[in-house]
Every structure is written in structure tokens, then in C-alpha cells.
Design a protein around this motif. Sequence first.
Motif, PDB file in Angstrom:
ATOM      1  N   LYS A  87     -17.721 -53.166 -20.227  1.00 15.68           N
ATOM      2  CA  LYS A  87     -17.571 -51.710 -20.089  1.00 15.68           C
ATOM      3  C   LYS A  87     -16.380 -51.281 -20.940  1.00 15.68           C
ATOM      4  CE  LYS A  87     -18.851 -49.849 -16.284  1.00 15.68           C
ATOM      5  NZ  LYS A  87     -19.986 -49.015 -16.795  1.00 15.68           N
ATOM      6  N   ILE A  88     -16.573 -50.179 -21.659  1.00 21.42           N
ATOM      7  CA  ILE A  88     -15.621 -49.733 -22.669  1.00 21.42           C
ATOM      8  C   ILE A  88     -15.228 -48.284 -22.389  1.00 21.42           C
ATOM      9  CG2 ILE A  88     -15.255 -49.376 -25.145  1.00 21.42           C
ATOM     10  CD1 ILE A  88     -15.795 -52.292 -24.434  1.00 21.42           C
ATOM     11  N   GLU A  89     -13.950 -47.977 -22.550  1.00 25.22           N
ATOM     12  CA  GLU A  89     -13.486 -46.584 -22.484  1.00 25.22           C
ATOM     13  C   GLU A  89     -12.996 -46.183 -23.874  1.00 25.22           C
ATOM     14  OE1 GLU A  89     -13.436 -43.572 -19.433  1.00 25.22           O
ATOM     15  OE2 GLU A  89     -14.101 -45.664 -19.448  1.00 25.22           O
ATOM     16  N   VAL A  90     -13.425 -44.995 -24.328  1.00 29.96           N
ATOM     17  CA  VAL A  90     -13.064 -44.521 -25.661  1.00 29.96           C
ATOM     18  C   VAL A  90     -12.356 -43.176 -25.544  1.00 29.96           C
ATOM     19  CG1 VAL A  90     -13.881 -43.952 -27.977  1.00 29.96           C
ATOM     20  CG2 VAL A  90     -15.125 -45.641 -26.600  1.00 29.96           C
ATOM     21  N   TRP A  91     -11.160 -43.089 -26.117  1.00 33.21           N
ATOM     22  CA  TRP A  91     -10.414 -41.826 -26.207  1.00 33.21           C
ATOM     23  C   TRP A  91     -10.397 -41.412 -27.672  1.00 33.21           C
ATOM     24  CZ3 TRP A  91      -9.104 -45.888 -23.121  1.00 33.21           C
ATOM     25  CH2 TRP A  91      -8.921 -45.640 -21.757  1.00 33.21           C
ATOM     26  N   TYR A  92     -10.478 -40.103 -27.920  1.00 36.00           N
ATOM     27  CA  TYR A  92     -10.632 -39.632 -29.295  1.00 36.00           C
ATOM     28  C   TYR A  92     -10.179 -38.177 -29.405  1.00 36.00           C
ATOM     29  CZ  TYR A  92     -14.763 -37.908 -26.850  1.00 36.00           C
ATOM     30  OH  TYR A  92     -15.581 -37.313 -25.928  1.00 36.00           O
ATOM     31  N   PRO A  93      -9.766 -37.742 -30.612  1.00 38.12           N
ATOM     32  CA  PRO A  93      -9.476 -36.319 -30.807  1.00 38.12           C
ATOM     33  C   PRO A  93     -10.729 -35.500 -30.556  1.00 38.12           C
ATOM     34  CG  PRO A  93      -8.572 -37.641 -32.591  1.00 38.12           C
ATOM     35  CD  PRO A  93      -9.458 -38.548 -31.802  1.00 38.12           C
ATOM     36  N   ALA A  94     -10.571 -34.393 -29.818  1.00 36.93           N
ATOM     37  CA  ALA A  94     -11.738 -33.645 -29.346  1.00 36.93           C
ATOM     38  C   ALA A  94     -11.623 -32.162 -29.652  1.00 36.93           C
ATOM     39  CB  ALA A  94     -11.905 -33.853 -27.840  1.00 36.93           C
ATOM     40  N   MET A  95     -12.795 -31.519 -29.669  1.00 37.10           N
ATOM     41  CA  MET A  95     -12.863 -30.060 -29.777  1.00 37.10           C
ATOM     42  C   MET A  95     -12.972 -29.488 -28.368  1.00 37.10           C
ATOM     43  SD  MET A  95     -15.364 -29.240 -33.013  1.00 37.10           S
ATOM     44  CE  MET A  95     -16.801 -29.934 -32.191  1.00 37.10           C
ATOM     45  N   LEU A  96     -11.991 -28.723 -27.959  1.00 35.66           N
ATOM     46  CA  LEU A  96     -12.008 -28.103 -26.635  1.00 35.66           C
ATOM     47  C   LEU A  96     -11.752 -26.612 -26.778  1.00 35.66           C
ATOM     48  CD1 LEU A  96      -9.906 -30.586 -24.453  1.00 35.66           C
ATOM     49  CD2 LEU A  96     -12.380 -30.514 -24.754  1.00 35.66           C
ATOM     50  N   ASP A  97     -12.563 -25.814 -26.086  1.00 31.93           N
ATOM     51  CA  ASP A  97     -12.279 -24.378 -26.065  1.00 31.93           C
ATOM     52  C   ASP A  97     -11.228 -24.099 -24.994  1.00 31.93           C
ATOM     53  OD1 ASP A  97     -13.523 -24.192 -23.519  1.00 31.93           O
ATOM     54  OD2 ASP A  97     -15.474 -23.891 -24.461  1.00 31.93           O
ATOM     55  N   GLY A  98     -10.786 -22.870 -24.942  1.00 33.41           N
ATOM     56  CA  GLY A  98      -9.707 -22.520 -24.024  1.00 33.41           C
ATOM     57  C   GLY A  98     -10.073 -22.628 -22.561  1.00 33.41           C
ATOM     58  N   ASN A  99     -11.377 -22.744 -22.256  1.00 35.34           N
ATOM     59  CA  ASN A  99     -11.812 -22.798 -20.861  1.00 35.34           C
ATOM     60  C   ASN A  99     -12.034 -24.215 -20.347  1.00 35.34           C
ATOM     61  OD1 ASN A  99     -11.908 -19.930 -20.647  1.00 35.34           O
ATOM     62  ND2 ASN A  99     -13.887 -19.932 -21.707  1.00 35.34           N
ATOM     63  N   THR A 100     -11.914 -25.195 -21.234  1.00 32.41           N
ATOM     64  CA  THR A 100     -12.166 -26.578 -20.831  1.00 32.41           C
ATOM     65  C   THR A 100     -10.851 -27.273 -20.511  1.00 32.41           C
ATOM     66  OG1 THR A 100     -14.098 -26.679 -22.282  1.00 32.41           O
ATOM     67  CG2 THR A 100     -13.200 -28.775 -21.503  1.00 32.41           C
ATOM     68  N   PRO A 101     -10.649 -27.673 -19.276  1.00 31.90           N
ATOM     69  CA  PRO A 101      -9.375 -28.327 -18.923  1.00 31.90           C
ATOM     70  C   PRO A 101      -9.291 -29.731 -19.524  1.00 31.90           C
ATOM     71  CG  PRO A 101     -10.877 -28.369 -17.054  1.00 31.90           C
ATOM     72  CD  PRO A 101     -11.540 -27.528 -18.112  1.00 31.90           C
ATOM     73  N   GLU A 102      -8.120 -30.075 -19.995  1.00 30.34           N
ATOM     74  CA  GLU A 102      -7.883 -31.408 -20.546  1.00 30.34           C
ATOM     75  C   GLU A 102      -7.355 -32.314 -19.433  1.00 30.34           C
ATOM     76  OE1 GLU A 102      -5.833 -33.298 -24.585  1.00 30.34           O
ATOM     77  OE2 GLU A 102      -4.948 -31.539 -23.636  1.00 30.34           O
ATOM     78  N   VAL A 103      -8.188 -32.493 -18.418  1.00 27.54           N
ATOM     79  CA  VAL A 103      -7.822 -33.315 -17.265  1.00 27.54           C
ATOM     80  C   VAL A 103      -9.046 -34.117 -16.846  1.00 27.54           C
ATOM     81  CG1 VAL A 103      -7.025 -33.348 -14.874  1.00 27.54           C
ATOM     82  CG2 VAL A 103      -6.080 -31.685 -16.466  1.00 27.54           C
ATOM     83  N   VAL A 104      -8.847 -35.378 -16.583  1.00 30.51           N
ATOM     84  CA  VAL A 104      -9.917 -36.251 -16.132  1.00 30.51           C
ATOM     85  C   VAL A 104      -9.421 -37.018 -14.913  1.00 30.51           C
ATOM     86  CG1 VAL A 104      -9.175 -38.172 -17.611  1.00 30.51           C
ATOM     87  CG2 VAL A 104     -11.571 -38.020 -16.891  1.00 30.51           C
ATOM     88  N   VAL A 105     -10.339 -37.392 -14.040  1.00 31.63           N
ATOM     89  CA  VAL A 105     -10.003 -38.213 -12.880  1.00 31.63           C
ATOM     90  C   VAL A 105     -10.598 -39.595 -13.100  1.00 31.63           C
ATOM     91  CG1 VAL A 105     -10.251 -38.530 -10.399  1.00 31.63           C
ATOM     92  CG2 VAL A 105      -9.927 -36.228 -11.333  1.00 31.63           C
ATOM     93  N   TYR A 106      -9.737 -40.595 -13.134  1.00 36.31           N
ATOM     94  CA  TYR A 106     -10.169 -41.975 -13.333  1.00 36.31           C
ATOM     95  C   TYR A 106     -10.354 -42.667 -11.986  1.00 36.31           C
ATOM     96  CZ  TYR A 106      -8.441 -41.336 -18.150  1.00 36.31           C
ATOM     97  OH  TYR A 106      -8.206 -40.896 -19.433  1.00 36.31           O
ATOM     98  N   ASP A 107     -11.391 -43.491 -11.892  1.00 33.59           N
ATOM     99  CA  ASP A 107     -11.635 -44.304 -10.710  1.00 33.59           C
ATOM    100  C   ASP A 107     -11.120 -45.711 -10.953  1.00 33.59           C
ATOM    101  OD1 ASP A 107     -13.027 -42.362  -9.112  1.00 33.59           O
ATOM    102  OD2 ASP A 107     -14.752 -42.619 -10.435  1.00 33.59           O
ATOM    103  N   GLN A 108     -10.288 -46.196 -10.043  1.00 33.49           N
ATOM    104  CA  GLN A 108      -9.672 -47.506 -10.193  1.00 33.49           C
ATOM    105  C   GLN A 108      -9.670 -48.195  -8.841  1.00 33.49           C
ATOM    106  OE1 GLN A 108      -9.149 -50.050 -11.881  1.00 33.49           O
ATOM    107  NE2 GLN A 108      -7.439 -49.505 -13.249  1.00 33.49           N
ATOM    108  N   VAL A 109      -9.389 -49.483  -8.835  1.00 31.64           N
ATOM    109  CA  VAL A 109      -9.210 -50.211  -7.576  1.00 31.64           C
ATOM    110  C   VAL A 109      -7.958 -51.057  -7.671  1.00 31.64           C
ATOM    111  CG1 VAL A 109     -11.687 -50.331  -7.077  1.00 31.64           C
ATOM    112  CG2 VAL A 109     -10.579 -52.220  -8.307  1.00 31.64           C
ATOM    113  N   MET A 110      -7.391 -51.381  -6.550  1.00 29.40           N
ATOM    114  CA  MET A 110      -6.378 -52.411  -6.458  1.00 29.40           C
ATOM    115  C   MET A 110      -6.933 -53.515  -5.566  1.00 29.40           C
ATOM    116  SD  MET A 110      -3.586 -50.592  -3.963  1.00 29.40           S
ATOM    117  CE  MET A 110      -3.516 -49.118  -4.980  1.00 29.40           C
ATOM    118  N   GLY A 111      -6.329 -54.681  -5.670  1.00 28.08           N
ATOM    119  CA  GLY A 111      -6.865 -55.824  -4.953  1.00 28.08           C
ATOM    120  C   GLY A 111      -7.510 -56.799  -5.909  1.00 28.08           C
ATOM    121  N   SER A 112      -8.268 -57.733  -5.376  1.00 30.84           N
ATOM    122  CA  SER A 112      -8.909 -58.741  -6.209  1.00 30.84           C
ATOM    123  C   SER A 112     -10.219 -59.173  -5.570  1.00 30.84           C
ATOM    124  CB  SER A 112      -7.992 -59.956  -6.372  1.00 30.84           C
ATOM    125  OG  SER A 112      -8.647 -60.971  -7.085  1.00 30.84           O
ATOM    126  N   SER A 113     -11.282 -59.159  -6.355  1.00 31.47           N
ATOM    127  CA  SER A 113     -12.594 -59.484  -5.812  1.00 31.47           C
ATOM    128  C   SER A 113     -12.729 -60.952  -5.427  1.00 31.47           C
ATOM    129  CB  SER A 113     -13.679 -59.136  -6.838  1.00 31.47           C
ATOM    130  OG  SER A 113     -13.546 -59.937  -7.996  1.00 31.47           O
TER     131      SER A 113
END
Length: 441
Positions: A87-113
Amino acid sequence: MRLNPQVNNHNILLIFFTALFISTGPVVFGQGTDKFIYGDALPDAPELAVRGEHKVGVRTLDFVNPKQIDILNAKEGIAPLYDRPLKIEVWYPAMLDGNTPEVVVYDQVMGSSNDEKRPLIPFTFKGRAAKDASPLSKDGPFPLVIVSHGYLGSRLLLTYLTENLASKGYIVVAIDHTDSTFKDAGGFQSTLLNRPKDILFTLNKIDELNKPKSGSFLSGLIDMNNSAIIGYSMGGYGVLNVAGAGYSDQLKTFFGTMTGGNTAITSLVSNDPQFVGGKDPRIKAVVAFAPWGMERGVWDLEGLKGLKTPTFFIAGDQDDISGYDKGIKAIYSGSVNADRYLLTYANGRHNVAPNPPPVESLQEGLHIDEYYRYAEPSWDSRRMNNINQHFVTAFIGLHLKAKKDYAKYLNLQENSNGQDWFGFVPRSSTGMELLHTMPAE
């Protein structure tokens, strides 16, 4: 307000900030939010830590590397093949209009399987990127940065850095290394074998997606011939090998013992004719946070001679996982054919790279090691994050974007306690050392 003439400047400042706190509420740092988000610049952040001019988008991709050695199911040295998911996460320069928030919620875990005493506990945290935003193709193509996490870890372990670099005009790709994340922790032999293989496969796969008519949003967006690889801990173990440092015969013996005699790792050992590390012309720079293995005999001086790509090492001098004098610093010293730097945090341990600890998510009674997957005992992680942003920006900007003026942020006196380092707020550059060694002639 009338002041007592005997009140000193310190007390005046105390009175001022107390009044500010009472009248306006708590002082918070961030960019248009009510909460500090990982990677935001503190007031004393060095100059290049500040985000760049670009808005940032983020997307999740799923790759499959076919017909790989299934080392965890090896029997009597023989291993079947399987299709290895990444699984890959890609961040990149983006085109955003004034109504699009530049905020994302990431899902993570702590612990060990793989540890029943440390069950997986999900948590979320915010980042400064817009999910699935349209890429900003008009300013491209952009240099590529690939990021490899530690064992255990995840592709989201260094979002303070990945988002920051994307805002400065890089395509940043972070890998979830199968069998090496919190969610799917497996036997260590998989990490030993697959870490460099995953990095090189991802580099090649991104190259494919960059081709014309690939159908990917990345098509034409990347300057593949200006790529950097960044690794933390076992990620450092991986990126150094990809960049040319071959593993030792001692690792080959150790790996064979773990796997019943399997020899799959032989092609990554320095004296094997199949070893091709360091011959990829696309890779122009390496950043290795606390690279693992020197104290365990994974590296030797002959293998380290193969590292010829400019490399920036970052370490804590109290690292009790990778070691320092006989560990990371010994790797730095032994890489005699590379133009290399070593940034050392005094009293820093192993966690010089990750996001700050998710304090809000830590539950009462949770094992202290979950906190210390992220935290440093003597450093504020947010402060360390800002310093990392600053130096990584300078180093890869110099090598991937030919920003020659960035050399001034790297050409510093060794000990930061002597005088202010260039680019740092006055009186803020203490507790660090920066070594620089040119390659042997």
C-alpha cells in the motif's frame, strides 16, 4: 497599567503573555485551524521548515509485486512464490479552489499484530493535504522522493515531512512495507529481504505510472531522473543498499540461519556478482535516519565503499536501537566514497524521524513502548520535526533541484553551541552537531 520600575524585562513579558492568555484564550500554532497539526512550523522553526508555495493533494494506491519469494513460509531453505502487496501513499502539488480545505484525516493504529500483549488500537490524526485532489501539472514535472518506514511503522509515520516536501514541489511516495507495519507485523526475515526490494520496485512502478498514456494521475508529473530515497531505521537499512552499500557475508549467514538455509538475500550482499545497488542513475540523493545494522554486523567497510550517492545521515548520539559510535556514526565514517553529512542530536535516542506521539490517543495503562515508538526523552518531537524539514529541504533541494544557494544552510560549523547556525532563529541552534565529509579521491 502602571509598572513598578523594579520589574525586569522577564516579568514584563510574563505579565504581557498572561494578559494575552486571559483575554484571548490559549495561544495555538497552526495554519487556519484551532489545533497544531504535525509538521506546522513552531515560532523557532529554522528557515526552510516553513511549507512551500504549493497546495498538497494525497492519494492512496495499491501495488502488487508479482512472484516474490515468500520467505516467511520457507521450509528447509526452500520458499514458495507469492504476489506481494504494497500500500502506497502519494503526496503531490495540487490544484485546490478556495472552497476545498487542505485537511485530511489519516487512519493509523498503535500496537503490534504479532504481540497479544500490545493489541492494535486505532486512532486518527489530521494532516495538511486534500484527499484525491487534482494534481498541479502546469508547474511540473516534479522530482520524486520515496520514503521507507521503520520496523514496525507505516507509510504515515513521517507525514510532517512528506506533506512539507510536497508543498515545495516534490512528488512524495511512502510505502507500507508488508510484514513490517503495525497492522501486519511478521517475521524479521521478511523485512531483511524485502526492504530494499520494495523500495526499488516502487521506484520502477512509479516510473511506469509516469509514462505517457499510463492512465494514472501521475502521468507526466514526475522528473524521474531527479529522485531521492529516504529511510528511517530499517528504511535506512533499505535505502543504503539500494544506493550501493552491499550487505555483509555475516548478514547472509544470519539470514540463512533464520530461514533454514535460504540464500535469497545473497543478491544484496556486496561481494555477490548479482548485486546491482548504486547503479540506478535516477537516484541523486539519500537521506538515512538512524539506519540500522552496523552493530549487528549487517555492514562492513567493504560493503560501505559501494555507497557513492550523496547521503545525509540523521542520528541521536544515545541511539540504543541502531547504536551511534559503533552504529550510525560508523556507517557515516565507513562510507568513504560518498559526499556525506551527519546531523546528530545530542541526547537523542532512536526516534529522530517520526511524527510526534499521538498523546490524545494514548490510553491509560497502554504500554510505554507505544509512546516511545514516536517520542524522544530529551527533545520536543515537533521541534525535531522542524529541524528535519529544514535540513532535508536544503539537502535534496541542492541535489534534485540544483538550488546551489541551499549550500549555505549546510556549510556550518560542526558544533551548534558555538554560534547561531545559518537559517536558525537566534539562540535556538543548540544541542546539535553537523559533520560533512567529501568522498575519498
